[in-house]
Design an enzyme around this catalytic site. Sequence first.
Site, mmCIF file in Angstrom:
data_model
loop_
_atom_site.group_PDB
_atom_site.id
_atom_site.type_symbol
_atom_site.label_atom_id
_atom_site.label_comp_id
_atom_site.label_asym_id
_atom_site.label_seq_id
_atom_site.Cartn_x
_atom_site.Cartn_y
_atom_site.Cartn_z
ATOM 1 N N LYS A 41 0.849 -1.205 0.000
ATOM 2 C CA LYS A 41 0.000 0.000 0.000
ATOM 3 C C LYS A 41 0.881 1.251 0.000
ATOM 4 C CE LYS A 41 -0.204 -0.275 5.048
ATOM 5 N NZ LYS A 41 -0.993 -0.754 6.198
ATOM 6 N N TYR A 271 15.908 29.563 7.566
ATOM 7 C CA TYR A 271 14.782 30.348 8.075
ATOM 8 C C TYR A 271 14.710 30.349 9.606
ATOM 9 C CZ TYR A 271 12.963 30.124 3.297
ATOM 10 O OH TYR A 271 12.795 30.217 1.949
#
Length: 382
Positions: A41, A271
């Site tokens: 999956k 940042y």
Amino acid sequence: MTNTPSPGVERQAIIDLDALRHNVQHIADIARPARIMAVVKADGYGHGAVPCARAAVEAGAAWLGVAHITEALELRAAGLEVPILAWLHTPSSQFRDAVEAGIDLGVSGWELEHVVAAARELQRPARVHLKIDTGLGRNGCPPEKWEELVSSAMEHQEEGLLRVVGIFSHFAVADEPEREETDLQIDRFREAVAVAEDAGVDAEVRHIANTPATLSRPDSHFDLVRVGVGIFGLSPFAGQKPVELGLRPVMTLKATVAGCKEVPAGQGVSYGLRYTTTEPTTLALVPLGYADGVPRASDGGPVVIGGKRYRVCGRIAMDQLVVDLEAAHLDASVLGHEAVLFGSGGEDPGADDWADAANTINYEIVARIGARVPRVYLGGPA
Ligand SMILES: *Cc1c(COP(=O)(O)O)cnc(C)c1O
């Protein structure tokens, strides 16, 4: 691992299909006589569903498992002919396409009428696995409603609209082998199987084990084990490494260094300027960020450059991250060298190290590697 850049290869997830085949064979040895369902999956836990499914089948997996019908249809369309089970549906799921493609469907309750309607329309019996909730509390039929579900399934089986191929359930805490809830779940599963058999169900497969149960609870193997993370060579147990379980990690995540520069003490990095150099040093820029699946929430994840292990410094951005090489003057720039975040080699960090840095589990690290990272396959497909 070489330091020579390959043209065009800027970032990649290398998927070692030989390692995957090894893992399937190793787990098959442990599970025998139970068969293996390779769970692929979520695009094979980020590794690529189709190539991994093919390699797993080549290595002896007799079944494939996925969450969604759409995932199962993709495998069928790619030519995989083994039984494929899909277990998570909504009223909008493509039940008709699934029955037409011969996909096995997990049924916990409400799905039964949708499956039967599709079978009636197609004049073709659906293949169904009835799911009992033995304690996980997600899908699965509550024990009080089990007899009713089994008897309506059997009525439809007599009408020729379906065949009950399997009975299954799923564990909640098998990754913590000391917990006793697993014993309780196995007892409840045995009871549910007995109820179904008394009602005339003659299932080909009874299955409840995931990877941790397959490795730690032989009494949970029944006829089939559903193995996901293990075939990708990752450990389902906190504090136990793949090698201790005989597994080989399948994915290596790496990129080519995009920049290398000397900076003074006091240089803020990325940042928020949450990292400041304390000495003159050299910074390497790696072109992988949270859009590629490197968790922004991680703190100090490992990166190997030139055979040495460093840590990410400062915030991880959308496209890039920075590594402090802790060296004022390098003999040569590392521009164009390889930066490995995690891999399969003995010295490489593992997905587990990134999971620890991001306060999550290895499953999430590999499953979230983004579509912008090309998957490059080694060792196949045959
Ligand atoms: C994902 C999943 C598995 C595989 O679990 P692993 O721990 O990765 O082996 C098995 N069964 C079901 C129902 C699942 O959702």
